[in-house]
Design a protein around this motif. Sequence first.
Motif, PDB file in Angstrom:
ATOM      1  N   GLN A 192       0.834  -1.203   0.000  1.00  0.00           N
ATOM      2  CA  GLN A 192       0.000   0.000   0.000  1.00  0.00           C
ATOM      3  C   GLN A 192       0.872   1.257   0.000  1.00  0.00           C
ATOM      4  O   GLN A 192       0.571   2.235  -0.678  1.00  0.00           O
ATOM      5  CB  GLN A 192      -0.947   0.011   1.208  1.00  0.00           C
ATOM      6  N   GLY A 193       1.970   1.236   0.748  1.00  0.00           N
ATOM      7  CA  GLY A 193       2.907   2.361   0.739  1.00  0.00           C
ATOM      8  C   GLY A 193       3.509   2.590  -0.634  1.00  0.00           C
ATOM      9  O   GLY A 193       3.710   3.738  -1.055  1.00  0.00           O
ATOM     10  N   LEU A 194       3.794   1.505  -1.355  1.00  0.00           N
ATOM     11  CA  LEU A 194       4.314   1.623  -2.712  1.00  0.00           C
ATOM     12  C   LEU A 194       3.248   2.189  -3.654  1.00  0.00           C
ATOM     13  O   LEU A 194       3.539   3.048  -4.483  1.00  0.00           O
ATOM     14  CB  LEU A 194       4.804   0.262  -3.220  1.00  0.00           C
ATOM     15  N   LYS A 195       2.030   1.714  -3.505  1.00  0.00           N
ATOM     16  CA  LYS A 195       0.934   2.208  -4.349  1.00  0.00           C
ATOM     17  C   LYS A 195       0.664   3.681  -4.106  1.00  0.00           C
ATOM     18  O   LYS A 195       0.332   4.416  -5.032  1.00  0.00           O
ATOM     19  CB  LYS A 195      -0.342   1.396  -4.091  1.00  0.00           C
ATOM     20  N   ASN A 196       0.794   4.124  -2.861  1.00  0.00           N
ATOM     21  CA  ASN A 196       0.547   5.531  -2.498  1.00  0.00           C
ATOM     22  C   ASN A 196       1.751   6.435  -2.771  1.00  0.00           C
ATOM     23  O   ASN A 196       1.682   7.631  -2.523  1.00  0.00           O
ATOM     24  CB  ASN A 196       0.196   5.648  -1.012  1.00  0.00           C
ATOM     25  N   ASN A 197       2.849   5.847  -3.228  1.00  0.00           N
ATOM     26  CA  ASN A 197       4.108   6.570  -3.448  1.00  0.00           C
ATOM     27  C   ASN A 197       4.712   7.112  -2.163  1.00  0.00           C
ATOM     28  O   ASN A 197       5.508   8.060  -2.202  1.00  0.00           O
ATOM     29  CB  ASN A 197       3.945   7.688  -4.483  1.00  0.00           C
ATOM     30  N   ASP A 198       4.343   6.552  -1.020  1.00  0.00           N
ATOM     31  CA  ASP A 198       4.996   6.906   0.243  1.00  0.00           C
ATOM     32  C   ASP A 198       6.318   6.157   0.364  1.00  0.00           C
ATOM     33  O   ASP A 198       7.239   6.605   1.032  1.00  0.00           O
ATOM     34  CB  ASP A 198       4.104   6.552   1.442  1.00  0.00           C
ATOM     35  N   LEU A 199       6.386   4.981  -0.281  1.00  0.00           N
ATOM     36  CA  LEU A 199       7.600   4.165  -0.318  1.00  0.00           C
ATOM     37  C   LEU A 199       8.022   4.003  -1.771  1.00  0.00           C
ATOM     38  O   LEU A 199       7.173   3.953  -2.670  1.00  0.00           O
ATOM     39  CB  LEU A 199       7.341   2.784   0.288  1.00  0.00           C
ATOM     40  N   LEU A 200       9.330   3.917  -1.993  1.00  0.00           N
ATOM     41  CA  LEU A 200       9.880   3.757  -3.333  1.00  0.00           C
ATOM     42  C   LEU A 200      10.893   2.625  -3.339  1.00  0.00           C
ATOM     43  O   LEU A 200      11.649   2.458  -2.378  1.00  0.00           O
ATOM     44  CB  LEU A 200      10.588   5.045  -3.769  1.00  0.00           C
ATOM     45  N   ILE A 201      10.916   1.867  -4.418  1.00  0.00           N
ATOM     46  CA  ILE A 201      11.945   0.851  -4.590  1.00  0.00           C
ATOM     47  C   ILE A 201      13.096   1.509  -5.334  1.00  0.00           C
ATOM     48  O   ILE A 201      12.894   2.128  -6.383  1.00  0.00           O
ATOM     49  CB  ILE A 201      11.420  -0.368  -5.371  1.00  0.00           C
ATOM     50  N   THR A 202      14.292   1.387  -4.770  1.00  0.00           N
ATOM     51  CA  THR A 202      15.458   1.984  -5.403  1.00  0.00           C
ATOM     52  C   THR A 202      16.486   0.902  -5.727  1.00  0.00           C
ATOM     53  O   THR A 202      16.522  -0.152  -5.090  1.00  0.00           O
ATOM     54  CB  THR A 202      16.131   3.036  -4.492  1.00  0.00           C
ATOM     55  N   TYR A 203      17.294   1.199  -6.722  1.00  0.00           N
ATOM     56  CA  TYR A 203      18.422   0.338  -7.073  1.00  0.00           C
ATOM     57  C   TYR A 203      19.671   1.200  -7.000  1.00  0.00           C
ATOM     58  O   TYR A 203      19.752   2.246  -7.646  1.00  0.00           O
ATOM     59  CB  TYR A 203      18.261  -0.242  -8.475  1.00  0.00           C
ATOM     60  N   SER A 204      20.620   0.783  -6.180  1.00  0.00           N
ATOM     61  CA  SER A 204      21.885   1.498  -6.050  1.00  0.00           C
ATOM     62  C   SER A 204      22.869   0.937  -7.070  1.00  0.00           C
ATOM     63  O   SER A 204      23.238  -0.241  -7.000  1.00  0.00           O
ATOM     64  CB  SER A 204      22.458   1.339  -4.636  1.00  0.00           C
ATOM     65  N   VAL A 205      23.263   1.783  -8.002  1.00  0.00           N
ATOM     66  CA  VAL A 205      24.212   1.371  -9.020  1.00  0.00           C
ATOM     67  C   VAL A 205      25.553   1.043  -8.374  1.00  0.00           C
ATOM     68  O   VAL A 205      26.178   0.031  -8.692  1.00  0.00           O
ATOM     69  CB  VAL A 205      24.373   2.481 -10.086  1.00  0.00           C
ATOM     70  N   ARG A 206      25.965   1.869  -7.436  1.00  0.00           N
ATOM     71  CA  ARG A 206      27.258   1.675  -6.783  1.00  0.00           C
ATOM     72  C   ARG A 206      27.284   0.364  -5.996  1.00  0.00           C
ATOM     73  O   ARG A 206      28.234  -0.394  -6.059  1.00  0.00           O
ATOM     74  CB  ARG A 206      27.560   2.849  -5.861  1.00  0.00           C
ATOM     75  N   GLU A 207      26.226   0.091  -5.227  1.00  0.00           N
ATOM     76  CA  GLU A 207      26.191  -1.109  -4.376  1.00  0.00           C
ATOM     77  C   GLU A 207      25.572  -2.316  -5.080  1.00  0.00           C
ATOM     78  O   GLU A 207      25.597  -3.427  -4.556  1.00  0.00           O
ATOM     79  CB  GLU A 207      25.422  -0.807  -3.098  1.00  0.00           C
ATOM     80  N   GLN A 208      24.962  -2.093  -6.225  1.00  0.00           N
ATOM     81  CA  GLN A 208      24.273  -3.125  -6.993  1.00  0.00           C
ATOM     82  C   GLN A 208      23.266  -3.880  -6.126  1.00  0.00           C
ATOM     83  O   GLN A 208      23.266  -5.105  -6.044  1.00  0.00           O
ATOM     84  CB  GLN A 208      25.271  -4.080  -7.640  1.00  0.00           C
ATOM     85  N   SER A 209      22.410  -3.095  -5.453  1.00  0.00           N
ATOM     86  CA  SER A 209      21.396  -3.697  -4.584  1.00  0.00           C
ATOM     87  C   SER A 209      20.113  -2.886  -4.639  1.00  0.00           C
ATOM     88  O   SER A 209      20.117  -1.711  -4.978  1.00  0.00           O
ATOM     89  CB  SER A 209      21.901  -3.765  -3.142  1.00  0.00           C
ATOM     90  N   THR A 210      19.020  -3.569  -4.303  1.00  0.00           N
ATOM     91  CA  THR A 210      17.728  -2.900  -4.232  1.00  0.00           C
ATOM     92  C   THR A 210      17.389  -2.601  -2.781  1.00  0.00           C
ATOM     93  O   THR A 210      17.901  -3.240  -1.862  1.00  0.00           O
ATOM     94  CB  THR A 210      16.609  -3.764  -4.837  1.00  0.00           C
ATOM     95  N   ASN A 211      16.504  -1.636  -2.606  1.00  0.00           N
ATOM     96  CA  ASN A 211      16.095  -1.235  -1.271  1.00  0.00           C
ATOM     97  C   ASN A 211      14.726  -0.572  -1.385  1.00  0.00           C
ATOM     98  O   ASN A 211      14.336  -0.137  -2.464  1.00  0.00           O
ATOM     99  CB  ASN A 211      17.112  -0.241  -0.699  1.00  0.00           C
ATOM    100  N   ILE A 212      14.028  -0.500  -0.286  1.00  0.00           N
ATOM    101  CA  ILE A 212      12.799   0.291  -0.218  1.00  0.00           C
ATOM    102  C   ILE A 212      13.093   1.455   0.705  1.00  0.00           C
ATOM    103  O   ILE A 212      13.616   1.269   1.801  1.00  0.00           O
ATOM    104  CB  ILE A 212      11.605  -0.541   0.298  1.00  0.00           C
ATOM    105  N   ARG A 213      12.789   2.643   0.230  1.00  0.00           N
ATOM    106  CA  ARG A 213      13.029   3.860   1.005  1.00  0.00           C
ATOM    107  C   ARG A 213      11.755   4.689   1.041  1.00  0.00           C
ATOM    108  O   ARG A 213      10.928   4.609   0.143  1.00  0.00           O
ATOM    109  CB  ARG A 213      14.140   4.694   0.379  1.00  0.00           C
ATOM    110  N   THR A 214      11.645   5.487   2.083  1.00  0.00           N
ATOM    111  CA  THR A 214      10.513   6.408   2.137  1.00  0.00           C
ATOM    112  C   THR A 214      10.776   7.560   1.168  1.00  0.00           C
ATOM    113  O   THR A 214      11.923   7.858   0.821  1.00  0.00           O
ATOM    114  CB  THR A 214      10.305   6.978   3.549  1.00  0.00           C
ATOM    115  N   ARG A 215       9.726   8.196   0.750  1.00  0.00           N
ATOM    116  CA  ARG A 215       9.866   9.362  -0.130  1.00  0.00           C
ATOM    117  C   ARG A 215      10.712  10.429   0.563  1.00  0.00           C
ATOM    118  O   ARG A 215      11.535  11.085  -0.072  1.00  0.00           O
ATOM    119  CB  ARG A 215       8.486   9.907  -0.493  1.00  0.00           C
TER     120      ARG A 215
END
Length: 83
Positions: free
Chosen positions: A53-76
């Motif tokens: 629901q946080g992702l749908k509301n854009n309160d949370l975002l999935i990010t990909y770090s190019v430097r670390e080559q990893s995904t994460n979920i971060r708050t806006r």
Amino acid sequence: MSEKNTDTPPNNLIIPYTSLSDLALTGIIDEYISRDSSFQDGTLQVKRERVLQGLKNNDLLITYSVREQSTNIRTRLEMSEHL
């Protein structure tokens, strides 16, 4: 004055949650839940639904770090602090 290299990708890319397979999205959400202390109450399914629901509301975002080559979920808010 040096010029920016426009061929270099940004360090953090925002990945639309809708572009991921269900399996990949569930894996990223589960990893986020396992390390985020605010998810103490409820079943795993309830926690997943809260994150989705946080992702749908854009309160949370999935990010990909190019430097670390990893995904994460971060708050806006976290993302706006890094811009």
